[in-house]
Design a protein around this motif. Structure first.
Motif: not given
Ligand SMILES: [Mg+2]
Ligand SMILES: Nc1ncnc2c1ncn2[C@@H]1O[C@H](COP(=O)(O)OP(=O)(O)O)[C@@H](O)[C@H]1O
Ligand SMILES: O=c1ccn([C@@H]2O[C@H](COP(=O)(O)OP(=O)(O)O)[C@@H](O)[C@H]2O)c(=O)[nH]1
Length: 239
Positions: A66, A135, A175, A179
């Motif tokens: 990403g 992606d 990250r 998520r």
């Molecule tokens: Mg990604």
């Protein structure tokens, strides 16, 4: 200890684990998507008069797909279609299949191909661009074959971000995007799926001479300096 998967050539060429059964993992909900209509693929109408230029962006979880896609968009004017983002958008939109996509992502498994391909195709059809970065897809041979069948298109370039497992784990756990799959249990499952299902796709494109392997260790800018020449070779992409 995490195994390093940076030297992947042997793995890529031979690995076919029993996890391949996951390819058969499926549920009925995708039937609620629109029925398949024939597409025109490369004949021009489907992509607004231009032959599409399709780049698949592959690599393990946290390998930096990403991040590098954002740089490719800025520098070369591509439209970025993250398969994971499209699936997460389905979850948020609270459709009947959203809950099943959420379960699949939590388990680190792969959503049925028809669902993902139709989401990607819809974005391509409604885009004014002809240059696409896809992606995080295809994540299995089944994904790849479904894409070819449904869109009648083939990638022009396949980028593969090659990253050691321990680095991928570190990045995913840091990250910080909230998520559901950024936890140690899911990441372990995802790494297994990556090896058994994603790598055969990488191997397939390697054999077909379409693969550009990028060493994904270093700063994002350093890595982009390996990516840049892949696109700079195509003069039409200079923005
Ligand atoms: Mg990604
Ligand atoms: N080269 C890099 N070095 C260190 N961290 C990185 C690098 N590239 C990306 N990251 C960070 O690692 C995490 C995963 O990157 P991301 O681009 O989301 O990877 P992917 O899409 O392959 O899962 C993000 O928090 C991102 O900011
Ligand atoms: O073509 C795809 C892309 C993603 N996913 C699911 O979405 C998750 C997150 O994918 P994403 O590409 O967003 O993760 P990243 O590799 O960027 O961490 C995957 O583990 C899968 O469960 C999928 O099923 N099919």
């Amino acid at each position: 200890m995490w195994r390093r998967v940076a030297s992947l050539s042997s793995l890529i060429s031979s690995k076919r684990s029993s996890t391949l059964n996951q390819a058969a993992y499926s549920f009925k909900f995708f039937e609620s998507f629109t029925t398949e209509t024939p597409t025109q693929g490369k004949d021009g109408r489907f992509f607004k008069g231009k032959t599409p230029f399709i780049t698949f962006v592959l690599g393990g979880p946290g390998s930096g797909k990403g991040t590098q896609c954002e740089k490719i968009v800025e520098n070369f004017g591509f439209t970025h279609l993250s398969a994971g983002d499209l699936l997460r958008r389905e979850i948020i939109s609270n459709t009947e299949y959203g809950a099943k996509i959420l379960d699949t992502i939590k388990e680190g498994k792969i959503v049925p191909s028809e669902v993902t391909v139709k989401l990607i195709r819809k974005e391509m059809e409604s885009s004014d661009n002809y240059k696409f970065l896809i992606d995080g897809f295809p994540r299995s041979e089944e994904n790849r074959i479904a894409f070819e069948r449904i869109t009648e298109a083939d990638p022009d370039i396949v980028l593969f971000f090659d990253c050691p497992e321990e680095e991928m784990v570190k990045r995913v756990l840091n990250r910080n995007q909230g998520r559901v799959d950024d936890n140690i249990d899911t990441i372990r499952k995802r790494l297994k799926i990556f090896e058994s299902l994603n790598l055969p796709v990488v191997n397939y494109y390697s054999k077909r001479g379409k693969l550009y392997t990028i060493n994904a260790v270093g700063t994002a800018d350093e890595i982009f300096e390996q990516v840049r020449p892949v696109f700079a070779a195509h003069e039409e992409f200079s923005t």
